[in-house]
Scaffold this active site. Structure first.
Site, short mmCIF file in Angstrom:
data_model
loop_
_atom_site.label_atom_id
_atom_site.label_comp_id
_atom_site.label_asym_id
_atom_site.label_seq_id
_atom_site.Cartn_x
_atom_site.Cartn_y
_atom_site.Cartn_z
N HIS A 266 -10.93 10.16 7.85
CA HIS A 266 -10.73 8.72 8.03
C HIS A 266 -10.06 8.34 9.33
O HIS A 266 -10.43 7.34 9.95
CB HIS A 266 -9.90 8.21 6.86
CG HIS A 266 -9.64 6.74 6.89
ND1 HIS A 266 -10.65 5.80 6.90
CD2 HIS A 266 -8.47 6.03 6.90
CE1 HIS A 266 -10.13 4.58 6.91
NE2 HIS A 266 -8.82 4.69 6.94
N ARG B 1 -0.44 9.17 9.17
CA ARG B 1 -0.40 7.73 9.41
C ARG B 1 -0.16 6.96 8.12
O ARG B 1 -0.82 7.18 7.11
CB ARG B 1 -1.72 7.26 10.03
CG ARG B 1 -1.78 5.75 10.26
CD ARG B 1 -3.11 5.34 10.83
NE ARG B 1 -4.19 5.46 9.87
CZ ARG B 1 -4.61 4.44 9.09
NH1 ARG B 1 -3.99 3.26 9.16
NH2 ARG B 1 -5.61 4.61 8.27
N ARG C 186 -1.07 8.90 1.81
CA ARG C 186 -2.47 9.31 1.73
C ARG C 186 -2.66 10.83 1.71
O ARG C 186 -3.57 11.33 1.04
CB ARG C 186 -3.25 8.71 2.89
CG ARG C 186 -3.49 7.23 2.75
CD ARG C 186 -4.22 6.68 3.96
NE ARG C 186 -4.54 5.27 3.77
CZ ARG C 186 -5.10 4.51 4.69
NH1 ARG C 186 -5.38 5.02 5.87
NH2 ARG C 186 -5.37 3.23 4.45
N GLU D 201 0.83 -1.19 0.00
CA GLU D 201 0.00 0.00 0.00
C GLU D 201 0.87 1.25 0.00
O GLU D 201 2.10 1.18 0.11
CB GLU D 201 -0.95 -0.01 1.21
CG GLU D 201 -1.95 -1.15 1.18
CD GLU D 201 -2.88 -1.18 2.37
OE1 GLU D 201 -3.88 -1.91 2.31
OE2 GLU D 201 -2.61 -0.48 3.36
N HIS E 279 -9.00 9.86 4.02
CA HIS E 279 -8.77 8.76 3.08
C HIS E 279 -9.09 9.27 1.68
O HIS E 279 -10.14 9.89 1.46
CB HIS E 279 -9.65 7.55 3.42
CG HIS E 279 -9.19 6.30 2.76
ND1 HIS E 279 -9.37 6.07 1.41
CD2 HIS E 279 -8.54 5.22 3.24
CE1 HIS E 279 -8.85 4.90 1.09
NE2 HIS E 279 -8.35 4.36 2.19
#
Length: 540
Positions: free
Chosen positions: A346, A381, A285, A117, A239
């Site tokens: 998110h 994060r 992100r 990811e 997100h």
């Protein structure tokens, strides 16, 4: 209905991955109560799709995972916390496997399938298809329901923490909580030697969120009111890809799609991420969310598109059954069509300041999971580090509680909740109106891109709202919506104050007035006027 008094060794407020992991690690030696705002299978853990990051492959390394996390955190991660978490990753995954979590395996062998990811340099995301949170949560729920030492209280929402002087140490300690019992419409008293906040994050402070309605920052707000420091609340992760459809609610389209080659596209079918970052769709992100937000505003578009239809249909169906099924409900076949997506709030990277045992500033109060600030996430994060943090810190807190519980006296009996001077409200429209207004101005003024003027407007509005909410809270019976609204207003104030203090752009906090990074990376730590610690708290 007359309220009741409950006494346990340990009180866990929250029933997600962090809370249930802690409960199972203590249940053999202590009498434990677990409070759940709704049913046990509600909450953010259930909806987590992507997976859990851990070093499980010989081609990967602890140092690589640490470096990736530090890079994603934009200079604000606490390296000691990152190392503490990453080094315990493999053992945490093995514990989940031992509990019975069924992770996806390779087609051609016994090894687990690992995906990649954004922000990760290796394939290290262990998963259960695209419904990892549900697999983990289901397994843990089945375990806690069978354990005789665990008392489970569904539809119970904590109102405020209880404190009292400790006769041994001379300090103030946490001794429990007032809890609204939604089943009986009354406020009960729960007391314990150790109290743990595992209430999740606060993304429902924003109008658009991938989180369930329960993510109202209850634990953070309660800890602040009880005198605990709060850190880095300006870093709210959006997100990049939530399904855009008027009837879809808050459905997150897992980042694993981009990890497996999905492309982000403009309405005309053009890819755009390479213009923002050389890593393209696999950038962290915050970068992807800002890029999507920028293009949507530039084009005046309601959404952009995530396209994995160039992959074989069998591959898509096998790896992303949940996303495929959900999209089909709205007439979108992801094996043939691009998915309309928008960014949505998110994850809360800040929270209650804790050490490596999950201890807060207030004696006998712990915080774990998204409620806490461990220093792991920094200013942004990295994908799939959150469930890892839940398990690692829950286990660490359990070890500390097990070692010290025998030296803690049972708390003195607290007074019952006093509702003799309040009445039932006939104006609940005030709650729904304020709830809507709060989330809208937070989205408009304190969202993905911020300015000083927007933050000043938000500051003015939150002061007015809090005055109205406090007046309402003082005069009427409490209920679920009022409790959550009171907490969300507190969270909004903490986010706005933190954002006002940060005179730079870093990670998830992007300011048009201060577009560059400061040369010195500092946490934003807010200290309440009733600061609980008797001496300055030092991270271990």
């Amino acid at each position: 209905m007359r309220s009741r008094h409950h006494l346990h060794d340990v009180l866990i407020i929250g029933s997600g991955a962090a809370g249930l992991t802690l409960a199972l690690n203590l249940a053999d030696t202590a009498k434990v109560a677990v409070l759940s705002k709704g049913a046990l299978n509600e909450g953010s853990t259930w909806f987590a799709q992507g997976g859990i990051a851990a070093v499980l492959d010989d081609n990967d390394s602890i140092e690589a995972h640490i470096e990736d996390t530090l890079n994603a955190g934009a200079g604000l991660c606490h390296e000691s916390s990152v190392r503490f978490t990453v080094e315990r990753g493999k053992a945490a995954i093995q514990w989940l496997i031992d509990q019975g979590v069924s992770f996806t395996k390779q087609q051609d062998g016994p090894d687990y399938h690992l995906t990649k990811e954004g922000g990760h340099s290796h394939r290290r995301i262990i998963h259960s298809a695209d419904a990892t949170g549900r697999a983990v949560h289901t397994t843990l729920i089945e375990k806690v329901q069978k354990h005789e030492n665990l008392d489970l209280f569904e539809h119970h929402i904590a109102v405020d923490l209880l404190t009292q002087p400790d006769t041994r140490s001379g300090k103030v300690r946490c001794s429990g909580a007032y809890v609204y019992n939604r089943n009986q419409d009354c406020v009960d008293v729960f007391q314990a030697k150790a109290v743990i906040l595992a209430t999740g994050g606060a993304s429902k402070v924003y109008l658009y969120s991938s989180n369930p309605d329960s993510a109202s920052g209850d634990g953070i707000a309660m800890a602040w009111r009880a005198g605990c420091r709060i850190a880095n609340m300006e870093f709210n992760q959006f997100h990049p890809t939530c399904l855009y459809h008027p009837k879809a609610g808050s459905f997150l389209v897992t980042e694993a799609l981009r990890g497996e080659g999905a492309h982000l596209k403009l309405p005309n079918g053009e890819r755009f991420m390479q213009r923002f970052d050389e890593r393209g769709e696999l950038a962290p992100r915050d970068i992807v969310a800002r890029a999507i937000d920028h293009e949507m505003k530039r084009l005046g578009s309601d959404c952009l598109y995530l396209d994995i239809s160039h992959k074989p249909a069998e591959f898509i169906s096998e790896h992303f059954p949940t996303v495929k099924a959900r999209c089909l409900e709205f007439g979108i076949d992801i094996t043939k069509q691009a998915i309309p997506v928008v960014p949505a709030a998110h994850y809360t990277c800040g929270g209650v300041v804790v050490n490596h045992h999950g201890q807060t500033d207030l004696d006998q109060l712990y915080a774990i999971g998204e409620t806490s600030f461990t220093g792991l996430h920094g200013a942004n994060r990295m994908a799939s580090n959150s469930l890892l943090e839940c398990v690692v810190y829950a286990q660490a807190a359990a070890e500390h509680i097990a070692e010290t519980l025998g030296n803690i006296d049972a708390p003195g009996k607290a007074p019952a909740w006093d509702d003799s001077r309040v009445t039932n409200s006939d104006e609940d429209v005030v709650i729904s109106h304020n709830w809507d207004e709060l989330r809208r101005f937070m989205w408009d003024y304190v969202g993905i891109v911020r300015t000083r003027k927007r933050l000043e407007r938000a500051t003015h509005r939150i002061k007015l709202l809090q005055k109205e909410i406090q007046e309402y809270y003082s005069n009427y019976q409490v209920g679920n919506d009022l409790i959550e609204l009171r907490n969300l207003a507190m969270i909004a104030e903490l986010i706005i104050r933190s954002a006002m203090e940060r005179k730079e752009s870093r990670g998830l906090h992007y300011s048009l007035d201060h577009p560059n990074n400061s040369s010195i990376a500092r946490d934003t730590i807010l200290v309440p006027t009733n600061f609980a610690a008797q001496e300055i708290f030092v991270r271990s």
